[in-house]
Design a protein around this motif. Structure first.
Motif: not given
Lengths: 330, 330
Positions: B37-43
């Motif tokens: 549900x959140x914008x995907x970031x890096x690890x």
């Protein structure tokens, strides 16, 4: 018709009589918090892993319930752990200095937004759940220092390795241990939480307990927090008397205009604060009902409102008849 | 007097019409869970610290909400992190094998007690809060593997250091990435959670959403969990249609005997499961009301019950008069 509206609203209105702000909390009373509600063990195993992991979670806002508080970490989480260890390692856990944790608190200041600081006493589980369910108030346990330490046990020892992982840590309530290290930490965190509060603050108390009463002069709120509230920044105090739906019979053992709550109000007035007091704030009741939806108290407001007593029933019946007659005429 | 009792109970009884079991959940539908549900970031930064810290917390039962599940860790938390890294490091994050996380799940099996497994779809925040507030049901996110991974982001890269900490991790819903590594993990955890379920299981669905509908054949529950339920161990399925109190107008967009829920019931019957279906389980409504106590839906049951319509009002008024007369006579 006016009568009808007045009386038809008895049921609608009743819940509002007990309406209150919705909230979070924090540890107004470490003696009643999660950490003291369990038997005390030695220092939590792998406490450094848990401490650092929680610190990283908080800084990155990975748990929904602490994301309304700003990150206040100075330095890294590993550095915070080092500062924390320095506060108690290689020391007698019953001889903590009042300022031992000042550096920890300075590096991890508790923070809540204006009007959102909630203090609590006697409601550890409910307070924490409230904090998690609503996003509008903040308790100490959701701020950086409170989140990291909540539920952990720690104490030092003078010999190597400086941290006691083997025998139960002493309680602040055992003989000669008033300056216990964990309690010293929570007192410092409580003071800092009180100092940062602005606007309207809320104080949630267990209105169903009698011994101790809902408010006592020796509570952390009375001794550590109230004296540290900034009278120029805090504009109002909202007292919330939460009633425990699991208590049999009359669970309204504390009331706004009686006993210990009057003592609290006097203290607030003496410090120049205005206050309001709400008996049975609805949000807290809903939260309890979510965990026990079949509890009779979770439907009683409605049933009580229908037939409150004979005289109201008479007026209600009359008003309904008037309504019907009016309806037919129109 | 019989009439009075009948009518006086209108208000009392209405809430029970929507009564249901209280629950926990788990990630039946990772595509709708917090992590997506959140914008995907890096690890996630410092993921190893968070992973290991959460593992230690779960093993020691330091968070109130996971303490009803048994510890299932094989080995140490550090070893589990090593097993986890091996599953995705130095690999293309879109080319995960279906069994890449088998060793992780084997070392950290999800576990719920009999009758307490709750699957959910479309209710990530409510599901998690429910799990935290009630102690009677367990969702995947409260079990060891779900607790450790919930809300984290991770992906590998073929070049050193093997973990991508710099660029956004791909989504399983982007082109050519159906075998995305995180989604592969959640599918594996979901299957394992389904396999361990015994007794009555519960499935909570968002009854207020229309696109997608409350139940869809392509959901994780339909594709990964239902096929993995043990027909010899699961005795009954309890469908819970949760209505969102924040939706304006009629929020009951899915019903037990219509549309997508009928599809689900057919699937259940085909697999030999009996089921019940509850529209608007009260516990979930109370939980929403705790976060929004002034919402009109949180008091409407009561107000509707008092004056549902003119004919009932007439009978109610008459019954009240009878009650009064009876009271006077007695």
């Amino acid at each position: 018709m006016g009568q009808f509206l007045l009386l038809g609203s008895v049921c609608l209105f009743l819940p509002f009589l007990a309406s209150g702000h919705m909230i979070h909390y924090r540890s107004a009373d470490p003696s009643a918090s999660l950490l003291n509600s369990q038997a005390r063990g030695p220092t939590t195993s792998n406490i450094s892993d848990i401490f650092v992991g929680r610190c990283e979670e908080h800084v990155q806002c990975l748990q929904q319930d602490q994301c309304n508080t700003n990150t206040t970490l100075r330095g890294t989480c590993d550095q915070l752990w080092g500062t924390f260890v320095d506060a108690f390692a290689y020391k007698d856990p019953c001889q903590a200095g009042n300022d031992d944790y000042d550096a920890v608190i300075a590096a991890a200041m508790p923070h809540a937004n204006k009007d959102e600081s909630l203090f609590w006493s006697g409601l550890p589980k409910l307070a924490l759940n409230n904090g998690r369910v609503t996003g509008r108030y903040t308790i100490l346990e959701e701020t950086l220092p409170g989140y990291i330490a909540n539920g952990l046990t720690w104490c030092g020892q003078t010999g190597a390795p400086g941290i006691n992982y083997n025998t139960p840590c002493p309680s602040a309530y055992s003989s000669g241990c008033a300056n216990e290290t964990m309690y010293t930490f929570w007192r410092a965190a409580s003071r800092a939480f009180a100092r940062q509060a602005t606007g309207t603050i809320s104080v949630a108390l267990d209105g169903s307990r009698t011994n101790p009463p809902a408010f006592r002069n020796t509570s952390t709120f009375a001794t550590n927090e109230l004296p540290n509230l900034n009278t120029a920044a805090v504009t109002h105090v909202n007292i919330l008397l939460v009633y425990d739906i699991s208590v049999k019979g009359d669970n309204r053992r504390a009331l706004c205009d009686k006993g210990s709550i009057k003592d609290l109000q006097t203290l607030l007035t003496d410090r120049g604060f205005t206050y309001t007091c709400i008996e049975g704030p609805r949000g807290f009741k809903f939260l309890q009902c979510a965990g026990d939806p079949d509890n009779a108290r979770c439907v009683e407001a409605c049933s009580f409102a229908v037939i409150p007593n004979a005289s109201i029933a008479l007026v209600l019946a009359a008003s309904l008849l008037i309504k019907l007659v009016t309806g037919v005429r129109n």
